[in-house]
Write an enzyme that holds these catalytic residues in place. Structure first.
Site, short mmCIF file in Angstrom:
data_model
loop_
_atom_site.label_atom_id
_atom_site.label_comp_id
_atom_site.label_asym_id
_atom_site.label_seq_id
_atom_site.Cartn_x
_atom_site.Cartn_y
_atom_site.Cartn_z
N CYS A 114 1.55 10.11 -0.23
CA CYS A 114 1.44 8.78 0.36
C CYS A 114 2.68 8.47 1.21
CB CYS A 114 1.30 7.74 -0.75
SG CYS A 114 0.98 6.06 -0.14
N HIS A 157 -8.49 6.66 -1.34
CA HIS A 157 -7.04 6.45 -1.34
C HIS A 157 -6.69 5.23 -0.49
CE1 HIS A 157 -2.73 8.12 -1.05
NE2 HIS A 157 -2.75 7.17 -0.14
N GLU A 158 -7.38 5.11 0.66
CA GLU A 158 -7.09 3.98 1.56
C GLU A 158 -7.61 2.66 1.01
OE1 GLU A 158 -5.32 6.90 3.36
OE2 GLU A 158 -4.95 4.76 3.50
N HIS A 161 -5.37 1.16 -1.46
CA HIS A 161 -4.23 0.42 -0.89
C HIS A 161 -4.58 -1.05 -0.65
CE1 HIS A 161 -0.99 3.29 -0.34
NE2 HIS A 161 -1.70 4.10 0.39
#
Ligand SMILES: O=CN(O)CCNC(=O)c1cccc(Cl)c1Cl
Ligand code: NI
Length: 187
Positions: A114, A157-158, A161
């Site tokens: 990241c 993963h995005e 966030h």
């Protein structure tokens, strides 16, 4: 242009905040930000530009990583099979939402990294193997798309966030490389 100076690092509270949906129709500002995020990813994958501007390579980026707490993500996933081929996925998603997913889970055998984490955190990041995502695209159109394997993992993963979740939150503390036997380990 976006550079690493614009990327906030772990410890910054925005990385743990739940980002806000963006208004539709999209504002010029949100469209411009999406375009800049996508360009950053393309630049980060270009050896000359990455070297020149000291960019860490990335295949995805979320607005909160730029201290912008809005539900905007960009994805630039290259086709590593054939040189010069079109990317597998090159898009900006506004207000992405996972509307369904497989029972099957998957992880990358080399783990995840990241831009907001300046240290390696080894371990299997267990995610859904296949997902269906509804989002608004940069033209303001509603899209519904299905992703699997590596692409599905990057999209998750995005989206994490946007919800203040870091990849290492999913790593088994006791045994980082623990994976239940039916989890797909992607090479
Ligand atoms: O949030 C986005 N970043 O932090 C950009 C840098 N990380 C990556 O490109 C990356 C690397 C490996 C696995 C995954 Cl899933 C991802 Cl996303
Ligand atoms: Ni990240």
């Amino acid at each position: 242009m976006i550079t690493m100076n614009d990327v906030i690092r772990e410890g910054h509270p925005t990385l743990r905040a739940v980002a806000k949906e963006v208004p539709i129709p999209l504002s010029d500002e949100d469209v411009a930000l999406g375009k800049d995020m996508l360009q950053f990813l393309k630049n980060s994958q270009d050896p000359e530009l990455a070297e020149k501007y000291k960019l860490r390579g990335g295949v995805g980026l979320a607005a909160p990583q730029l201290d912008v707490s809005k539900r905007i993500i960009a994805l630039e996933i290259p086709n590593t099979e054939t040189e010069g081929a079109d990317p597998i996925l090159s898009t900006v998603m506004y207000n992405p939402k996972i509307v369904s997913h497989s029972v099957q889970q998957a992880c990358l055998d080399e783990g995840e990294g990241c831009l907001s984490v300046d240290r390696p955190v080894p371990g299997y990041v267990i995610r859904q193997a296949r997902i269906t995502v509804r989002y608004t695209d940069i033209n303001g159109d509603t899209q519904k798309a299905r992703f699997k394997n590596y692409t599905a993992i990057v999209v998750q993963h995005e989206i994490d966030h946007l919800n203040g979740i870091m990849f290492y939150d999913h790593i088994n503390e006791k045994n980082p490389f623990f994976a239940p036997e039916d989890v797909l380990i992607l090479g």
